[in-house]
Motif scaffolding. Structure first.
Motif, mmCIF file in Angstrom:
data_model
loop_
_atom_site.group_PDB
_atom_site.id
_atom_site.type_symbol
_atom_site.label_atom_id
_atom_site.label_comp_id
_atom_site.label_asym_id
_atom_site.label_seq_id
_atom_site.Cartn_x
_atom_site.Cartn_y
_atom_site.Cartn_z
ATOM 1 N N LYS A 2 19.610 0.058 34.040
ATOM 2 C CA LYS A 2 20.151 -0.733 34.885
ATOM 3 C C LYS A 2 21.204 -1.679 34.181
ATOM 4 O O LYS A 2 20.876 -2.205 32.983
ATOM 5 N N ALA A 3 22.148 -2.114 34.803
ATOM 6 C CA ALA A 3 23.152 -3.247 34.433
ATOM 7 C C ALA A 3 22.695 -4.383 35.522
ATOM 8 O O ALA A 3 22.908 -4.160 36.622
ATOM 9 N N VAL A 4 22.205 -5.362 34.793
ATOM 10 C CA VAL A 4 21.849 -6.560 35.640
ATOM 11 C C VAL A 4 22.363 -7.800 35.125
ATOM 12 O O VAL A 4 22.440 -8.116 34.184
ATOM 13 N N LEU A 5 22.552 -8.553 36.278
ATOM 14 C CA LEU A 5 23.129 -10.061 36.051
ATOM 15 C C LEU A 5 21.942 -10.776 35.712
ATOM 16 O O LEU A 5 20.804 -10.396 35.912
ATOM 17 N N THR A 6 22.425 -12.176 35.303
ATOM 18 C CA THR A 6 21.127 -13.023 34.798
ATOM 19 C C THR A 6 20.308 -13.575 36.029
ATOM 20 O O THR A 6 19.062 -13.870 35.914
ATOM 21 N N ASP A 7 20.683 -13.358 37.258
ATOM 22 C CA ASP A 7 20.036 -13.631 38.350
ATOM 23 C C ASP A 7 19.234 -12.464 39.107
ATOM 24 O O ASP A 7 18.505 -12.606 39.989
ATOM 25 N N LEU A 65 32.808 -13.437 37.330
ATOM 26 C CA LEU A 65 32.616 -13.258 35.594
ATOM 27 C C LEU A 65 33.834 -12.535 35.202
ATOM 28 O O LEU A 65 33.706 -11.229 35.379
ATOM 29 N N GLN A 66 34.776 -13.059 34.722
ATOM 30 C CA GLN A 66 36.174 -12.455 34.294
ATOM 31 C C GLN A 66 35.887 -11.513 33.553
ATOM 32 O O GLN A 66 35.289 -11.790 32.284
ATOM 33 N N ALA A 92 31.552 0.462 32.004
ATOM 34 C CA ALA A 92 30.829 -0.335 30.955
ATOM 35 C C ALA A 92 30.877 -1.601 31.294
ATOM 36 O O ALA A 92 31.481 -2.267 32.098
ATOM 37 N N PHE A 93 29.894 -2.517 30.620
ATOM 38 C CA PHE A 93 29.761 -3.926 31.116
ATOM 39 C C PHE A 93 29.446 -4.863 29.750
ATOM 40 O O PHE A 93 29.243 -4.332 28.772
ATOM 41 N N TRP A 94 30.112 -5.963 29.755
ATOM 42 C CA TRP A 94 30.117 -6.835 28.886
ATOM 43 C C TRP A 94 29.260 -8.305 29.138
ATOM 44 O O TRP A 94 28.866 -8.289 30.306
ATOM 45 N N LYS A 95 29.210 -9.076 28.301
ATOM 46 C CA LYS A 95 28.637 -10.481 28.448
ATOM 47 C C LYS A 95 28.140 -10.753 29.822
ATOM 48 O O LYS A 95 28.946 -10.482 30.961
ATOM 49 N N ASP A 96 26.929 -11.353 30.004
ATOM 50 C CA ASP A 96 26.338 -11.910 31.211
ATOM 51 C C ASP A 96 25.860 -10.532 32.482
ATOM 52 O O ASP A 96 25.292 -10.882 33.086
ATOM 53 N N VAL A 97 25.928 -9.385 31.459
ATOM 54 C CA VAL A 97 25.578 -8.160 32.578
ATOM 55 C C VAL A 97 24.888 -7.542 31.500
ATOM 56 O O VAL A 97 25.464 -6.956 30.522
ATOM 57 N N GLN A 98 23.347 -7.336 31.548
ATOM 58 C CA GLN A 98 22.442 -6.780 30.534
ATOM 59 C C GLN A 98 22.275 -5.497 31.008
ATOM 60 O O GLN A 98 22.046 -5.183 32.075
ATOM 61 N N VAL A 99 22.376 -4.679 30.141
ATOM 62 C CA VAL A 99 21.852 -2.966 30.189
ATOM 63 C C VAL A 99 20.354 -3.027 29.736
ATOM 64 O O VAL A 99 20.225 -3.266 28.493
#
Length: 101
Positions: A2-7, A65-66, A92-99
């Motif tokens: 999963k790619a998950v936001l901090t919330d 989140l830019q 793909a995802f960067w900062k603030d989105v945790q895989v």
């Protein structure tokens, strides 16, 4: 995975076998990504071996989140050999989105 936001919002989810790892980043298949949480960004980047990138900002509640996600909509075909498969449109995802698994 999963790619998950901090919330806890899940931005993408797919079996690990469906993801592609490129240079330490996990790329999710296009169909596994919640496109309602992405907004195309005007940010441009050209990778010499992968090609032109499409960046996305990720919606996190009322925040945007830019440039936290990116994709290669038309990768350089010779890059498929280096990666081992076609990753066209994978995200793909960067900062603030945790895989996470």
């Amino acid at each position: 995975m999963k790619a998950v936001l901090t919330d806890g919002t899940v931005v993408a989810e797919a079996p690990k076998d469906d993801l592609i790892s490129i240079e330490g980043n996990w790329y999710f298949p296009p169909a596994s990504v919640d496109a309602t949480l992405l907004e195309e960004s005007p940010t441009q980047y050209h990778c010499p071996w992968k090609g032109d990138t499409q960046y996305f900002s990720v919606k996190a509640g009322d925040d945007l989140l830019q440039d936290r996600a990116w994709s290669y909509p038309a990768p350089i075909p010779t890059s498929f050999e280096r990666v081992g498969e076609d990753y066209t449109g994978y995200v793909a995802f960067w900062k603030d989105v945790q895989v996470v698994e």
